[in-house]
Write a protein that holds these residues in place. Structure first.
Motif, PDB file in Angstrom:
ATOM      1  N   LEU A   1       0.848  -1.272   0.042  1.00 27.14           N
ATOM      2  CA  LEU A   1      -0.005   0.062  -0.013  1.00 27.14           C
ATOM      3  C   LEU A   1       1.052   1.296   0.086  1.00 27.14           C
ATOM      4  O   LEU A   1       1.758   1.321   0.878  1.00 27.14           O
ATOM      5  N   SER A   2       0.465   2.236  -0.941  1.00 29.50           N
ATOM      6  CA  SER A   2       1.472   3.312  -0.889  1.00 29.50           C
ATOM      7  C   SER A   2       0.879   4.335   0.090  1.00 29.50           C
ATOM      8  O   SER A   2      -0.314   4.679   0.108  1.00 29.50           O
ATOM      9  N   PRO A   3       1.452   5.047   0.951  1.00 31.07           N
ATOM     10  CA  PRO A   3       1.225   6.078   1.882  1.00 31.07           C
ATOM     11  C   PRO A   3       0.555   7.162   1.171  1.00 31.07           C
ATOM     12  O   PRO A   3      -0.393   7.393   1.849  1.00 31.07           O
ATOM     13  N   THR A   4       0.825   7.411   0.201  1.00 33.58           N
ATOM     14  CA  THR A   4       0.069   8.337  -0.580  1.00 33.58           C
ATOM     15  C   THR A   4      -1.396   8.076  -0.849  1.00 33.58           C
ATOM     16  O   THR A   4      -2.425   8.703  -0.593  1.00 33.58           O
ATOM     17  N   LEU A   5      -1.712   6.848  -1.208  1.00 32.35           N
ATOM     18  CA  LEU A   5      -3.016   6.450  -1.441  1.00 32.35           C
ATOM     19  C   LEU A   5      -3.822   6.215  -0.230  1.00 32.35           C
ATOM     20  O   LEU A   5      -4.914   6.398   0.109  1.00 32.35           O
ATOM     21  N   VAL A   6      -2.943   5.604   0.996  1.00 35.21           N
ATOM     22  CA  VAL A   6      -3.871   5.510   2.054  1.00 35.21           C
ATOM     23  C   VAL A   6      -4.216   6.659   2.551  1.00 35.21           C
ATOM     24  O   VAL A   6      -5.155   7.148   3.262  1.00 35.21           O
ATOM     25  N   LEU A   7      -3.226   7.676   2.833  1.00 36.89           N
ATOM     26  CA  LEU A   7      -3.559   8.991   3.330  1.00 36.89           C
ATOM     27  C   LEU A   7      -4.580   9.766   2.513  1.00 36.89           C
ATOM     28  O   LEU A   7      -5.589  10.679   2.968  1.00 36.89           O
TER      29      LEU A   7
END
Length: 178
Positions: free
Chosen positions: A44-50
């Motif tokens: 999971l990309s941190p950009t996508l989660v945030l």
């Protein structure tokens, strides 16, 4: 509906503000801390989660304030729309950006055989400057005459060689083939 004495609008708005700020900060410094999240970036990309939680907060807040629908239903609609928007963000923005060419650099060997224009006259025993137009941008390089002949400003030149960042040029004479 209230959670721990706070109305859902407040929770959604707080989440929107907090996750929005964290997302913004992560985008600004992601290159610096990319290594810390390298393990998780394949899953999971941190950009996508945030982004997911930011959009969830925004959708939830808007729906809570303009509708009188059940809060659990609003949570489901917000999560679904956030999942769809984040998926579109990933497919149409993040994946193409990751595979895009990151550099417009050129190799000095690529300059051989190119035609340019003299912007600073090249004396017989000294240096001048030439201008080379290209698809990825324009280049100005220090130049020296190959035959030690002076080349005037505005003349077309042919780049014959490149040594130590200096292009060796000769006047370009266009010949017509019959």
């Amino acid at each position: 509906m209230d959670i721990m004495g706070y109305p859902m609008e407040t929770i959604y708005l707080t989440g929107l503000i907090v996750f929005g700020c964290i997302t913004f900060l992560y985008v600004l410094v992601s290159d610096l801390i990319h290594g810390a999240f390298e393990v998780f970036s394949h899953i999971l990309s941190p950009t996508l989660v945030l982004s997911f939680f930011t959009i969830l907060g925004a959708c939830g807040y808007v729906l809570e304030t303009i509708t009188s629908v059940n809060s659990w239903f609003i949570l489901g609609i917000s999560a679904g729309s956030s999942l769809i928007l984040v998926s579109l963000l990933n497919i149409f923005v993040l994946i193409p950006l990751a595979s895009a060419e990151a550099s417009l650099n050129y190799a000095e060997e690529d300059l051989r055989g190119r035609i340019g224009k003299v912007i600073t006259s090249i004396p017989s025993d000294g240096f001048g400057e030439v201008f080379i137009e290209g698809i990825s941008g324009n280049i100005a390089k220090t130049a020296i005459s190959l035959d030690n002949e002076p080349i005037g400003q505005g003349s077309k030149i042919l780049i014959v060689d490149v040594k130590s960042g200096v292009v060796h040029v000769m006047p370009y004479e266009q010949t017509a083939l019959l």
